[in-house]
Design an enzyme around this catalytic site. Structure first.
Site, PDB file in Angstrom:
ATOM      1  N   ASP A  38       0.863  -1.197   0.000  1.00 13.37           N
ATOM      2  CA  ASP A  38       0.000   0.000   0.000  1.00 13.37           C
ATOM      3  C   ASP A  38       0.883   1.225   0.000  1.00 13.37           C
ATOM      4  OD1 ASP A  38      -1.992   2.070   0.993  1.00 13.37           O
ATOM      5  OD2 ASP A  38      -3.253   0.282   1.146  1.00 13.37           O
ATOM      6  N   VAL A  62       1.216   0.957  -6.661  1.00 11.75           N
ATOM      7  CA  VAL A  62       0.928   0.022  -7.760  1.00 11.75           C
ATOM      8  C   VAL A  62       0.896   0.713  -9.123  1.00 11.75           C
ATOM      9  CG1 VAL A  62      -0.313  -1.617  -6.288  1.00 11.75           C
ATOM     10  CG2 VAL A  62      -1.606   0.143  -7.527  1.00 11.75           C
ATOM     11  N   TYR A 152     -14.840   5.961 -11.786  1.00  7.88           N
ATOM     12  CA  TYR A 152     -14.682   4.789 -10.908  1.00  7.88           C
ATOM     13  C   TYR A 152     -15.463   3.574 -11.433  1.00  7.88           C
ATOM     14  CZ  TYR A 152     -15.131   1.993  -6.604  1.00  7.88           C
ATOM     15  OH  TYR A 152     -15.141   0.977  -5.689  1.00  7.88           O
ATOM     16  N   LYS A 156     -13.932  -0.185 -12.630  1.00 14.91           N
ATOM     17  CA  LYS A 156     -14.326  -1.464 -12.027  1.00 14.91           C
ATOM     18  C   LYS A 156     -14.910  -2.414 -13.081  1.00 14.91           C
ATOM     19  CE  LYS A 156     -12.900  -0.620  -7.880  1.00 14.91           C
ATOM     20  NZ  LYS A 156     -11.834  -1.421  -7.247  1.00 14.91           N
TER      21      LYS A 156
HETATM   22  N1  LIG Z   1     -16.094   0.876   0.718  1.00 10.94           N
HETATM   23  C1  LIG Z   1     -17.044   0.359  -0.036  1.00 10.94           C
HETATM   24  O1  LIG Z   1     -18.231   0.407   0.289  1.00 10.94           O
HETATM   25  C2  LIG Z   1     -16.649  -0.302  -1.332  1.00 10.94           C
HETATM   26  C3  LIG Z   1     -17.661  -0.637  -2.227  1.00 10.94           C
HETATM   27  C4  LIG Z   1     -17.316  -1.261  -3.399  1.00 10.94           C
HETATM   28  C5  LIG Z   1     -15.998  -1.579  -3.667  1.00 10.94           C
HETATM   29  N2  LIG Z   1     -15.021  -1.210  -2.782  1.00 10.94           N
HETATM   30  C6  LIG Z   1     -13.640  -1.565  -3.096  1.00 10.94           C
HETATM   31  O2  LIG Z   1     -12.999  -2.057  -1.936  1.00 10.94           O
HETATM   32  C7  LIG Z   1     -11.591  -1.789  -2.013  1.00 10.94           C
HETATM   33  C8  LIG Z   1     -11.144  -1.062  -0.758  1.00 10.94           C
HETATM   34  O3  LIG Z   1     -11.721   0.232  -0.804  1.00 10.94           O
HETATM   35  P1  LIG Z   1     -12.071   1.127   0.472  1.00 10.94           P
HETATM   36  O4  LIG Z   1     -13.463   1.573   0.288  1.00 10.94           O
HETATM   37  O5  LIG Z   1     -11.677   0.451   1.712  1.00 10.94           O
HETATM   38  O6  LIG Z   1     -11.171   2.421   0.129  1.00 10.94           O
HETATM   39  P2  LIG Z   1      -9.873   3.022   0.809  1.00 10.94           P
HETATM   40  O7  LIG Z   1      -9.605   4.306   0.075  1.00 10.94           O
HETATM   41  O8  LIG Z   1     -10.048   3.081   2.282  1.00 10.94           O
HETATM   42  O9  LIG Z   1      -8.776   1.946   0.471  1.00 10.94           O
HETATM   43  C9  LIG Z   1      -8.033   1.949  -0.703  1.00 10.94           C
HETATM   44  C10 LIG Z   1      -6.596   1.605  -0.354  1.00 10.94           C
HETATM   45  O10 LIG Z   1      -5.839   1.625  -1.561  1.00 10.94           O
HETATM   46  C11 LIG Z   1      -4.618   2.285  -1.270  1.00 10.94           C
HETATM   47  N3  LIG Z   1      -4.063   2.844  -2.495  1.00 10.94           N
HETATM   48  C12 LIG Z   1      -4.525   3.886  -3.215  1.00 10.94           C
HETATM   49  N4  LIG Z   1      -3.700   4.131  -4.249  1.00 10.94           N
HETATM   50  C13 LIG Z   1      -2.701   3.221  -4.190  1.00 10.94           C
HETATM   51  C14 LIG Z   1      -1.551   2.965  -4.991  1.00 10.94           C
HETATM   52  N5  LIG Z   1      -1.253   3.727  -6.043  1.00 10.94           N
HETATM   53  N6  LIG Z   1      -0.752   1.932  -4.645  1.00 10.94           N
HETATM   54  C15 LIG Z   1      -1.039   1.160  -3.560  1.00 10.94           C
HETATM   55  N7  LIG Z   1      -2.097   1.370  -2.768  1.00 10.94           N
HETATM   56  C16 LIG Z   1      -2.922   2.380  -3.078  1.00 10.94           C
HETATM   57  C17 LIG Z   1      -4.977   3.361  -0.244  1.00 10.94           C
HETATM   58  O11 LIG Z   1      -3.838   3.826   0.468  1.00 10.94           O
HETATM   59  C18 LIG Z   1      -5.965   2.615   0.632  1.00 10.94           C
HETATM   60  O12 LIG Z   1      -5.316   1.930   1.671  1.00 10.94           O
HETATM   61  C19 LIG Z   1     -11.406  -0.945  -3.284  1.00 10.94           C
HETATM   62  O13 LIG Z   1     -11.002  -1.782  -4.350  1.00 10.94           O
HETATM   63  C20 LIG Z   1     -12.794  -0.393  -3.549  1.00 10.94           C
HETATM   64  O14 LIG Z   1     -12.988  -0.074  -4.902  1.00 10.94           O
HETATM   65  C21 LIG Z   1     -15.323  -0.581  -1.619  1.00 10.94           C
END
Ligand SMILES: NC(=O)c1ccc[n+]([C@@H]2O[C@H](COP(=O)([O-])OP(=O)(O)OC[C@H]3O[C@@H](n4cnc5c(N)ncnc54)[C@H](O)[C@@H]3O)[C@@H](O)[C@H]2O)c1
Length: 259
Positions: A38, A62, A152, A156
Site C-alpha cells: 500500500d 501500484v 470509478y 471497475k
Molecule cells: N467501501 C465500499 O463500500 C466499497 C464498495 C465497493 C468496492 N469497494 C472496493 O474495496 C476496495 C477497498 O476500498 P475502500 O473503500 O476500503 O477504500 P480506501 O480508500 O479506504 O482503500 C483503498 C486503499 O488503496 C490504497 N491505495 C490507493 N492508491 C494506491 C496505490 N497507487 N498503490 C497502492 N495502494 C494504493 C490506499 O492507500 C488505501 O489503503 C477498493 O477496491 C474499492 O474499490 C469498496
C-alpha cells in the site's frame, strides 16, 4: 470449517485500510503469511503491528512497475513463495461528467493498470509452484448507473473484464482469477461519509441493499478467503456479488411497488 491456509503466502494491495486490513487479518487467521502492499505507510504499519511477523508491510505504489517488482521480490525473499493475490488498492477520483483527464488517468492507473501489473508480476511465481489464485476487488458500480460517477465505475467494469481474460489465459498454469463486487461496506470512505456513525450508514444504505445495512469488512474478507482457497477450485473467471443483494434488487426496491 474454514480451510487451513498454513504454508500459503498472500499479497494484498490496498491492505492498509479498514477493509483491506480485514482481508489481511482473515488470511493470517487461516494461517497464510501475508504481505501488505500500500502507499499508506502509517496505515500499513498499523495493519501488521499486532500480527507478529505473520503479516509484513512493504510500501508500494501500484502505479509504478518498479514498486510492483519490488514488493514481489521482497515477498519472495521474506516468505519464499506467492500463492494468493488480492487487488484491493483503489483510487476514487471521479467528478462524473466533469471529470478531468487526470481523474481518468489516475483511477485507471491504480484500479486497472495496477491490478494487471500485480497479476503479471506474481504470475511466474504462481506458475512455477503449479498454481495460484487472484481476487480483484470490484464494485456494484461496475454494473449499474450511479449518478455523478463516470470514472470509478468504468475502472471497475474494466477490472471485471480483465478478470475474465486473465482467468482464461492463466488457467493452463493452474491460476484462478475471480472478482468480488462489493456493495456498500463499512470502510474508511463510508465511515467518512457517515461521520463515523454506523447506524447512519446503515440507514442510508437500507433502501438499496436487501439486507438493509452496509456490509461488514469481515464478511467481505470471508468471501475473498473462500475464493482464494482450494475450496473454490472450480470457480474462475467470475465476479461474485458480495453486496447484501444490491445487484439483485429491482427498481421496485425492498418493499415492492404492489405492497
Ligand atoms: N467501501 C465500499 O463500500 C466499497 C464498495 C465497493 C468496492 N469497494 C472496493 O474495496 C476496495 C477497498 O476500498 P475502500 O473503500 O476500503 O477504500 P480506501 O480508500 O479506504 O482503500 C483503498 C486503499 O488503496 C490504497 N491505495 C490507493 N492508491 C494506491 C496505490 N497507487 N498503490 C497502492 N495502494 C494504493 C490506499 O492507500 C488505501 O489503503 C477498493 O477496491 C474499492 O474499490 C469498496
Amino acid at each position: 470449517m474454514e480451510e487451513d491456509l498454513s504454508g500459503k503466502v498472500a499479497i494484498v494491495t490496498g491492505g492498509a485500510t479498514l477493509l483491506g486490513a480485514a482481508v489481511v487479518e482473515a488470511l493470517v487467521a487461516a494461517g497464510a503469511r501475508t504481505m501488505v502492499a500500500d502507499i499508506d505507510e502509517a496505515g500499513g504499519a498499523r495493519c501488521v503491528a499486532s500480527l507478529e511477523g505473520r503479516a509484513l508491510f512493504h510500501p508500494t505504489d501500484v502505479t509504478r512497475d518498479a514498486g510492483i517488482a519490488d514488493v514481489v521480490r521482497v515477498t519472495m525473499e521474506r516468505f519464499g513463495r506467492i500463492d494468493y493475490l488480492v487487488n484491493a488498492a483503489a483510487c476514487y477520483a471521479d467528478h462524473g461528467p466533469d471529470s478531468p483527464r487526470t481523474d481518468w488517468a489516475r483511477s485507471f492507473d491504480v484500479n486497472v493498470f495496477g491490478a494487471a501489473g500485480m497479476i503479471r508480476a506474481c504470475r511466474p511465481h504462481m506458475a512455477a509452484q503449479g498454481g495460484g489464485s487472484v481476487v480483484n476487488v470490484t464494485s456494484v458500480s461496475a454494473s449499474v448507473a450511479q449518478g455523478g460517477r463516470w470514472v470509478y465505475p468504468a475502472t471497475k467494469a474494466a477490472l471485471e473484464q480483465l478478470t475474465r481474460n486473465a482467468a482464461l489465459d492463466l488457467a493452463g498454469e493452474g491460476i484462478r482469477v475471480n472478482a468480488v463486487a462489493l456493495g456498500w461496506t463499512w470502510s474508511a470512505p463510508i465511515a467518512a461519509m457517515a461521520g463515523g456513525d454506523r447506524a447512519k450508514a446503515n440507514a442510508i444504505a437500507a433502501p438499496f441493499h436487501m439486507t438493509g445495512r452496509v456490509g461488514n469488512p469481515d464478511e467481505v474478507a470471508e468471501a475473498i478467503r473462500f475464493l482464494l482457497s482450494s475450496r473454490a477450485s472450480l470457480i474462475t473467471g467470475t465476479t461474485l456479488a458480495v453486496d447484501g443483494g444490491y445487484l439483485a434488487l429491482g427498481p421496485e426496491g425492498r418493499s415492492g411497488a404492489a405492497t
